[in-house]
Write an enzyme that holds these catalytic residues in place. Structure first.
Site, PDB file in Angstrom:
ATOM      1  N   GLY A  91       0.444  -1.163  -0.295  1.00  0.00           N
ATOM      2  CA  GLY A  91      -0.223  -0.511  -0.066  1.00  0.00           C
ATOM      3  C   GLY A  91       0.880   1.620   0.143  1.00  0.00           C
ATOM      4  O   GLY A  91       1.790   1.556  -0.695  1.00  0.00           O
ATOM      5  N   GLY A  92       0.689   2.311   0.844  1.00  0.00           N
ATOM      6  CA  GLY A  92       1.148   2.998   1.085  1.00  0.00           C
ATOM      7  C   GLY A  92       2.371   3.397   1.102  1.00  0.00           C
ATOM      8  O   GLY A  92       3.548   3.804   0.755  1.00  0.00           O
TER       9      GLY A  92
ATOM     10  N   GLY B  74      17.411   8.523 -34.669  1.00  0.00           N
ATOM     11  CA  GLY B  74      17.421   9.037 -33.677  1.00  0.00           C
ATOM     12  C   GLY B  74      17.485   8.984 -32.211  1.00  0.00           C
ATOM     13  O   GLY B  74      18.212   9.915 -31.568  1.00  0.00           O
ATOM     14  N   ALA B  75      18.258   7.920 -32.302  1.00  0.00           N
ATOM     15  CA  ALA B  75      18.776   7.339 -30.774  1.00  0.00           C
ATOM     16  C   ALA B  75      20.466   8.507 -30.475  1.00  0.00           C
ATOM     17  O   ALA B  75      20.830   8.157 -30.048  1.00  0.00           O
ATOM     18  CB  ALA B  75      19.168   6.480 -30.934  1.00  0.00           C
TER      19      ALA B  75
HETATM   20  C1  HXC Z   1      -2.849  -2.710  10.969  1.00  0.00           C
HETATM   21  C2  HXC Z   1      -1.449  -4.607  10.425  1.00  0.00           C
HETATM   22  C3  HXC Z   1      -1.453  -4.191   8.953  1.00  0.00           C
HETATM   23  C4  HXC Z   1      -2.143  -2.440   8.692  1.00  0.00           C
HETATM   24  C5  HXC Z   1      -0.192  -5.639   9.395  1.00  0.00           C
HETATM   25  N1  HXC Z   1      -0.311  -5.365  10.507  1.00  0.00           N
HETATM   26  N2  HXC Z   1      -0.583  -5.163   8.926  1.00  0.00           N
HETATM   27  N3  HXC Z   1      -1.954  -4.064  11.434  1.00  0.00           N
HETATM   28  N4  HXC Z   1      -3.172  -2.335   9.975  1.00  0.00           N
HETATM   29  N5  HXC Z   1      -2.008  -2.049   7.437  1.00  0.00           N
HETATM   30  C6  HXC Z   1      -0.396  -6.245  11.811  1.00  0.00           C
HETATM   31  C7  HXC Z   1      -0.856  -7.460  11.671  1.00  0.00           C
HETATM   32  O1  HXC Z   1      -2.604  -7.139  12.347  1.00  0.00           O
HETATM   33  C8  HXC Z   1      -0.103  -8.297  13.085  1.00  0.00           C
HETATM   34  O2  HXC Z   1      -0.816  -8.030  14.310  1.00  0.00           O
HETATM   35  C9  HXC Z   1       1.552  -7.430  12.668  1.00  0.00           C
HETATM   36  O3  HXC Z   1       1.140  -6.600  12.159  1.00  0.00           O
HETATM   37  C10 HXC Z   1       1.837  -8.570  11.750  1.00  0.00           C
HETATM   38  O4  HXC Z   1       1.651  -8.431  10.693  1.00  0.00           O
HETATM   39  P1  HXC Z   1       1.501 -10.675  10.409  1.00  0.00           P
HETATM   40  O5  HXC Z   1       0.427 -10.120   9.517  1.00  0.00           O
HETATM   41  O6  HXC Z   1       1.256 -11.140  11.150  1.00  0.00           O
HETATM   42  O7  HXC Z   1       2.416 -10.505   9.516  1.00  0.00           O
HETATM   43  P2  HXC Z   1       3.090 -11.364   7.602  1.00  0.00           P
HETATM   44  O8  HXC Z   1       2.895 -13.230   8.370  1.00  0.00           O
HETATM   45  O9  HXC Z   1       4.931 -10.908   7.718  1.00  0.00           O
HETATM   46  O10 HXC Z   1       2.644 -10.502   7.193  1.00  0.00           O
HETATM   47  C11 HXC Z   1       3.103  -8.886   6.704  1.00  0.00           C
HETATM   48  C12 HXC Z   1       2.020  -8.645   5.502  1.00  0.00           C
HETATM   49  C13 HXC Z   1       0.930  -8.688   6.012  1.00  0.00           C
HETATM   50  C14 HXC Z   1       2.273  -8.830   4.410  1.00  0.00           C
HETATM   51  C15 HXC Z   1       2.731  -7.136   5.432  1.00  0.00           C
HETATM   52  O11 HXC Z   1       0.496  -8.002   7.718  1.00  0.00           O
HETATM   53  C16 HXC Z   1      -0.486  -7.837   4.961  1.00  0.00           C
HETATM   54  O12 HXC Z   1      -0.564  -8.737   3.943  1.00  0.00           O
HETATM   55  N6  HXC Z   1      -1.339  -6.808   5.673  1.00  0.00           N
HETATM   56  C17 HXC Z   1      -2.050  -5.845   4.788  1.00  0.00           C
HETATM   57  C18 HXC Z   1      -1.254  -5.221   4.129  1.00  0.00           C
HETATM   58  C19 HXC Z   1      -2.230  -4.396   3.100  1.00  0.00           C
HETATM   59  O13 HXC Z   1      -3.195  -4.815   2.094  1.00  0.00           O
HETATM   60  N7  HXC Z   1      -1.929  -3.120   3.093  1.00  0.00           N
HETATM   61  C20 HXC Z   1      -2.576  -2.073   2.123  1.00  0.00           C
HETATM   62  C21 HXC Z   1      -3.042  -1.579   3.652  1.00  0.00           C
HETATM   63  S1  HXC Z   1      -3.651   0.061   2.454  1.00  0.00           S
HETATM   64  P3  HXC Z   1      -0.306  -9.038  15.571  1.00  0.00           P
HETATM   65  O14 HXC Z   1      -0.753  -7.572  16.653  1.00  0.00           O
HETATM   66  O15 HXC Z   1      -0.392 -10.376  15.371  1.00  0.00           O
HETATM   67  O16 HXC Z   1       0.836  -8.885  15.980  1.00  0.00           O
HETATM   68  C22 HXC Z   1      -2.594   1.050   2.003  1.00  0.00           C
HETATM   69  C23 HXC Z   1      -3.902   2.179   1.456  1.00  0.00           C
HETATM   70  C24 HXC Z   1      -2.189   3.376   1.012  1.00  0.00           C
HETATM   71  O17 HXC Z   1      -1.890   1.391   2.749  1.00  0.00           O
HETATM   72  C25 HXC Z   1      -2.255   3.438  -0.035  1.00  0.00           C
HETATM   73  C26 HXC Z   1      -1.783   5.113  -0.579  1.00  0.00           C
HETATM   74  C27 HXC Z   1      -1.917   5.231  -1.759  1.00  0.00           C
END
Ligand code: HXC
Length: 519
Positions: free
Chosen positions: A171-172, A406-407
């Site tokens: 994401g961000g 052109g290159a």
């Molecule tokens: C809140 C989050 C989080 C998030 C991870 N965590 N991502 N909490 N918001 N975005 C938390 C998990 O709940 C977990 O908490 C801890 O972080 C570790 O994550 P895990 O999933 O256990 O780790 P891992 O297996 O290594 O996986 C990492 C990951 C996965 C691939 C990043 O967590 C994931 O898919 N997260 C979401 C990614 C995503 O879709 N982000 C987009 C957000 S939208 P606990 O308490 O269990 O330890 C965005 C919009 C901005 O960013 C757009 C701008 C243009």
């Protein structure tokens, strides 16, 4: 509270903040072969130089009982320090705190270092390890990202911005790096994607692993999103330190001069014979680069992507230079969509930060065909052309062999305000190669010759006539498009002298709000 107790309270709080999400999270990070945010900063900065801000910041979210998950520092370590004595601002996301996810307060911390870096004119280095916007915070997390993006945009071309990706960034946390100048990834545990594999599966049905979707080598060799890829986090961080050595701290500064014992008039005899007799035979342009730069040190950017163009930083006579060179060893050094994008981006970085450009030309033209046309080679090629024509830094060009069509124009020709254009005696500067030209110019006559032997003789004659005229640098030199024909072994000396002569160069662009380059 007694004075000692107050001190103890401070030290205890510092200790707590340094643990981030706690020892369990740190252990997990290490088990996965990852460093912590603080360990990364320690490797990046000169020993003992780090000054930290906002250790005591905590998030303000109460949705989903989030007040129970509050950590001092809130998922990012921020501050400033030095790299080889030069000031840089830094932030490192801490995956042990809620997966390094970005909260409103975390964004405020990052924005604070970005604002200060802009005020003092110092680079910003972001070490990213984050799951993106903190889902529990909703719109506040998105607003936080938008604040960071806006600062990335305002800082672009003012202070260098460098991003490293350590961990699964989504994401961000990939958009912000994409707005910066350089992205570093490490081969293990470093991923970038807008949406993870689970979301991909839901939306498109595609089954894909994190590695295939956004691993370091995917972005270093296929998408071109990553500029540098390191074997380990440690070596990746060392390369960031190296890169900082080539670039100025802001757009008003020159890159620092470095001391070198490498004589500027070092002759490289092997360059006199490096160009093969056969014009279709390749050689490695990196041999030329390593022979002419100080101490054979060259920091290549995008080493694994669009290999038909080589770009990177070096010092020549102690001055920082950006080198752009066609690579005959890869696709005969032809220009195409990706190499044009690569070259354009690099040239624009160098121009924004006052780094002179040294261009080594051996290019047979643009790659023809539907594959290129459908992918917009016209636009991408125009980007590269635009970048060179817009650049006002000192520009020194050396044509080693082919420079066609052109290159030829794109690769920093005289009319794109290149300052000094040299050519080796092996240079060939023309609209196209001899065989293509003969086909076009004598197509009708060729159709009328049926005897194959006679046809071959006719072609050989016409190609010779064409080569006699264009397969040399003197025709271009006759018009002053080439300033001098130089001995290849003397290239280092001639280029350094040219760069020295151009050190006080002043050139400008017409007043405008901004350009509208073909994106
Ligand atoms: C809140 C989050 C989080 C998030 C991870 N965590 N991502 N909490 N918001 N975005 C938390 C998990 O709940 C977990 O908490 C801890 O972080 C570790 O994550 P895990 O999933 O256990 O780790 P891992 O297996 O290594 O996986 C990492 C990951 C996965 C691939 C990043 O967590 C994931 O898919 N997260 C979401 C990614 C995503 O879709 N982000 C987009 C957000 S939208 P606990 O308490 O269990 O330890 C965005 C919009 C901005 O960013 C757009 C701008 C243009």
């Amino acid at each position: 509270m007694a004075f000692e107790q107050k001190i103890k309270e401070l030290l205890d709080k510092r200790g707590e903040a340094r643990l981030g999400g706690g020892q369990k999270g740190i252990d997990k990070q290490h088990e996965q072969g990852k460093l912590t945010a603080r360990e990364r900063i320690a490797l990046l900065l000169d020993e003992g130089s780090f000054e930290e801000f906002d250790m005591f910041v905590t998030h303000r979210c109460t949705n989903f009982d989030m007040q129970k998950k509050s950590y001092l520092g809130d998922g990012v370590v921020t501050g400033y320090g030095t790299i080889n004595g030069r000031m840089v601002y830094v932030f490192a996301q801490d995956f042990t705190v809620l997966g390094g996810s970005l909260s409103e307060t975390m964004a405020l911390k990052i924005c604070k270092v970005m604002d200060q870096a802009m005020k003092v004119g110092a680079p910003v280095i972001g070490l990213n390890d984050s799951g993106g916007a903190r889902i529990q915070e909703g719109i506040n997390a998105l607003a936080g990202y938008a604040e960071i993006f806006e600062r990335n945009i305002l800082a672009s071309g003012v202070v260098p911005q460098i991003s490293a990706i350590f961990g699964p960034c989504a994401g961000g946390s990939v958009y912000s790096p994409a707005l910066t100048d350089f992205i570093f990834m490490s081969k293990e545990n470093s991923y970038m994607f807008l949406t993870g594999p689970k979301v991909v599966k839901t939306v498109t049905g595609e089954d894909v692993t994190v590695d295939k979707l956004g691993g370091a080598m995917v972005h270093a060799s296929k998408s071109g999103v990553a500029h540098f890829v390191g074997e380990t986090e440690e070596s990746t961080i060392q390369t960031i330190r190296e890169l900082v050595g080539y670039i100025p701290s802001n757009n008003f500064e020159e890159a620092p001069m470095v001391a070198t014992a490498d004589p500027i008039d070092r002759l490289e005899d092997h360059l006199n014979t490096i160009i093969p007799e056969n014009p279709n035979e390749a050689y490695d342009v990196k041999d030329v680069i390593l022979s002419i730069v100080d101490d054979g040190q060259f920091l290549e950017v995008h080493e694994n992507w669009a290999k038909n163009l080589v770009v990177g930083f070096a010092h020549m006579g102690g001055m920082s230079v950006g080198i752009v060179a066609n690579q005959p060893k890869a696709m005969a050094g032809v220009l195409d969509c990706n190499s044009s994008r690569k070259g354009a981006r690099f040239v624009r970085f160098c121009d924004a930060f006052n780094i002179p450009l040294v261009t080594l030309v051996d290019v047979p033209g643009f790659l023809p065909g539907t594959g290129q046309e459908y992918n917009g080679v016209i636009n991408h090629g125009a980007k590269f052309l635009y970048a060179y024509g817009e650049a006002t830094v000192p520009k020194v060009t050396v044509t080693l062999r082919k420079s066609y069509g052109g290159a030829h124009i794109v690769m920093s020709c005289k009319q794109l305000r290149s300052d000094i254009n040299y050519a080796w005696p092996t240079a060939q500067i023309a609209v196209m190669g001899a065989s293509g030209a003969t086909e076009v110019l004598h197509g009708r006559a060729l159709k009328e010759i049926s005897d194959p032997e006679e046809k071959a003789k006719f072609i050989a004659e016409k190609e010779k006539e064409y080569n006699d005229l264009f397969a040399n640098p003197y025709n271009a030199a006759k018009y002053g498009y080439i300033d001098d024909v130089i001995e290849p072994r003397n290239t280092r000396f001639r280029v350094i002298r040219a760069l020295q002569a151009l050190q006080t160069k002043k050139d400008s662009l017409p007043m405008k709000k901004h350009c509208n380059l073909p994106l």
